[in-house]
Design an enzyme around this catalytic site. Sequence first.
Site, mmCIF file in Angstrom:
data_model
loop_
_atom_site.group_PDB
_atom_site.id
_atom_site.type_symbol
_atom_site.label_atom_id
_atom_site.label_comp_id
_atom_site.label_asym_id
_atom_site.label_seq_id
_atom_site.Cartn_x
_atom_site.Cartn_y
_atom_site.Cartn_z
ATOM 1 N N TYR A 1 -2.925 0.706 8.934
ATOM 2 C CA TYR A 1 -2.373 1.049 7.621
ATOM 3 C C TYR A 1 -3.489 1.084 6.564
ATOM 4 C CZ TYR A 1 0.820 0.792 3.606
ATOM 5 O OH TYR A 1 1.507 1.039 2.446
ATOM 6 N N SER B 1 -2.067 1.954 -1.798
ATOM 7 C CA SER B 1 -1.576 0.623 -1.434
ATOM 8 C C SER B 1 -2.556 -0.425 -1.952
ATOM 9 C CB SER B 1 -1.465 0.509 0.074
ATOM 10 O OG SER B 1 -1.334 -0.847 0.446
#
Length: 656
Positions: A553, A540
Amino acid sequence: MKSLWNAAEAAKLKGDLLRLRVYTSQLLGREADLVLHGGGNTSVKISERNLFGEEEELLYVKGSGWDLATIQREGFAPVRMKVLLQMARLNQLSDGDMVKHQRAAMADPYAPTPSVEAILHAIIPFRFVDHTHADAVVTISNTPDGDRMIEEIYGDEVLLVPYVMPGFILSRKVFELTEKLDWKKLKGIILLHHGVFTFHHEAKESYEQMIALVNKAEQYLRKKGATIVIRKLRSQPDLLKLSRLRKAVSMNMGNAALAVLNDSGAAISFSALENVSSITSRGPITPDHIIRTKRTAMVVGDDPEKSVTRFATDYEKYFSRHTNGILTMLDPAPRWAVLKGQGVVAFGKNLTDVKIVADITGHTMKAIQQAEKLGGWQALSQKNLFEMEYWELEQAKLKKSSSPKIFQGKVALVTGAASGIGKACALALAKEGAVVAALDINPEVKKMSEESGMVGIVCDVTQEKMLTKAVEQTIRQFGGLDLLVSNAGIFSPSAAIGELDDKTWEKSLSLNLNSHRQLIKVCLPYLEYGINPSIVIIGSKNVPAPGPGAAAYSVAKAGLTQLARVAALELGKKGIRVNVVHPNAVFDTGVWTDQVLRNRAAQYGITVEEYKSNNVLQTEVTSKDVAVVVVQLLSDRFSKTTGAQIPVDGGNDRVI
Ligand SMILES: [Zn+2]
C-alpha cells in the site's frame, strides 16, 4: 392528438371547479406538442364569498413559474375579475404596472404572480379558458402563406389575431376585436406566431376544443406531406471538438456551461441538412422560446472557437441594431449549436436549464422541417423577437434562481465513488452544483441518481478500455470535464516484506498507482479544455509516515504522490492544478473492513478504539472531513495552489 379526458377520473372532481381546472391543465401539460416548460396557461372563473359576505367573481389563472404538466391548486392565482375587466378598458398600461395592479387585485396575497395573459383570460366570457402554443398550429403560421392556410383550415370557427406582443397590448387587441363579436360562434382564437385559445363553460369541452383545433392543424400538415420520417442514424461524435465548443461557449456566457449532445436519429439528420445554416438562422417557433434558445442556433465549423466568436459578434450587432440605448446586453453566447452530421448540442448552466433547451430545440427542429415542406420556415421579424427577448417580464423568469453554487456548470469525475471518501466527494461536488460522473467497480454506484446531478458508471479502473469508455461517456453526456478526483484504491492485507506475496504487491500497484496514471492520461485531452481544471489525488498518511506491514500500500501511494508532483509540474502551463490529500484512519470507507482495522491496531499494540482517534487532535476523521478539503482544493479558492500535499489526519506526530 387525442383527448386524454378520463370520465372516471373527472367524475371524482365534479363540483370542484378548481380541481377540474387542475385536471385539464395537467392533461394539456402532458402533451409536449402543446406546451413546453412553462408555456401556455389556463384559467377558471369562480364566484366566491369574500370576508364581508359579498359574492365576488375571481379569475383563477395559472401563476407565473408553474408548469401546466405539474400544476396544483396553489399554482393558480385568484384575481378579482372586476379589476381585470376595468384594466382591459384602459388605453394604455405598462407591463410593469399591469403586473403590479394584478397582484394588488389578488384575493390571496400569497398566491403566485398571475400569468401575463390574465386580462385576456378575463375578457373571454366563458368559465374555462385554455391556452397553448401548439406546435402544429404555430408551424403552419410560421410560413410565408401561413395566414391563408390557417384561414383555409379553420374558416370562421376561430378568430385570427395578428401577432402583437403578449401582455397588455395583446389583451387590448383581443378586447377591441371582440367587443362587438358573437362569442358563441367561435370555437377558439388563433394568435398568429403564438398559439391557440379555446373556451367553454365546461372544463371538458374547453379542453377537447383545444385538442380538436390542434388536430385539424396536424391533419393539414399530414395532408400536405409535411411530416418527418425519423431514421435510425448513429454518429461517432468528435468528443474533443465538443469539449472545445463547450469551453468557448462557457467563456462567452461568463460561466461554466454544460453541453449536452443530442445524437438521436432526428437530430443527426437535421444536422446533416444542406441548408441547416439558413433554416436555423431565422428564429424560434414561438417568441417565448427566445429567452431559452436565443434567436438563432450556431452552426459549428471546423474551428469551434471561431464559430463561437462569430456568433457572439453577430449577436452584438443584432443587439446594437435593436436596442433603445438603455438596455444592457445579455451574454452573446449561443444556447444551441449544430454539429454537422453529428447532432445538435444544448447549452445551459445546469441540468434543468440544459434540458429545457434540449426539449425546445427538439420541437424546433421538427417544426422547421415541417414548415420547409409547407413553403419555407419563416419566424417573426428580428424586431419582434428582440422585443420579446428583452421584455422585462420574460427576463424576470430567468432571474428566479438563487445565487449560483461554486461548481455550477462544472463537470466532475470521481473514481471509487460507491463508498467512503469517493462517495463523500461525489456527493459534496453535486451539492455544490457540479454534475458528477461517479465511477466504481461496485454496481451500487448505479444508484447515484441523475436528479441530484450524478450519473453512476460501473467501471473497473484497472481495465484501460473500460476506463476510456467511462470517460467518453462522461464527455458525451455533459460536454467536457473540469474536475477529477482520482480516488479508487485498496488497502492490501498487512504483511511483512518477507511474507508479502507477488499477487498482493501487483494488485496494489495496479489499482493504487497504475490506474491513476491511466485515468489522468485518458482525461488529459479533455481537461485541457476544462473550465479552471483541477485534479485531486487521494494519497495516504502512509506516504510521509509509512507503517510496518503495509509495503504494498505505502509504496503504491508514494509512487502515486510522486506521479501527482510530476503531473503538477507538467500540467501547470496548461492551467491544470494537481494536488494531493493524505487522509489517515478514515474508517467509514470500503478499505477498512473490521479485519483490516483489528490487524492495524495490533500492529501498533493498541485497541481498535484507541487506533481510531490515535492522532494529535484525538479526533475521528470521516470521509466527509476529507471531502470538504477535496472540494475546497478543487475550487477556485485554491486557484494559486498546485503540487501541494495536504494531510487530513487529525495531526500525526510523525508527519508534523
Ligand atoms: Zn402564450
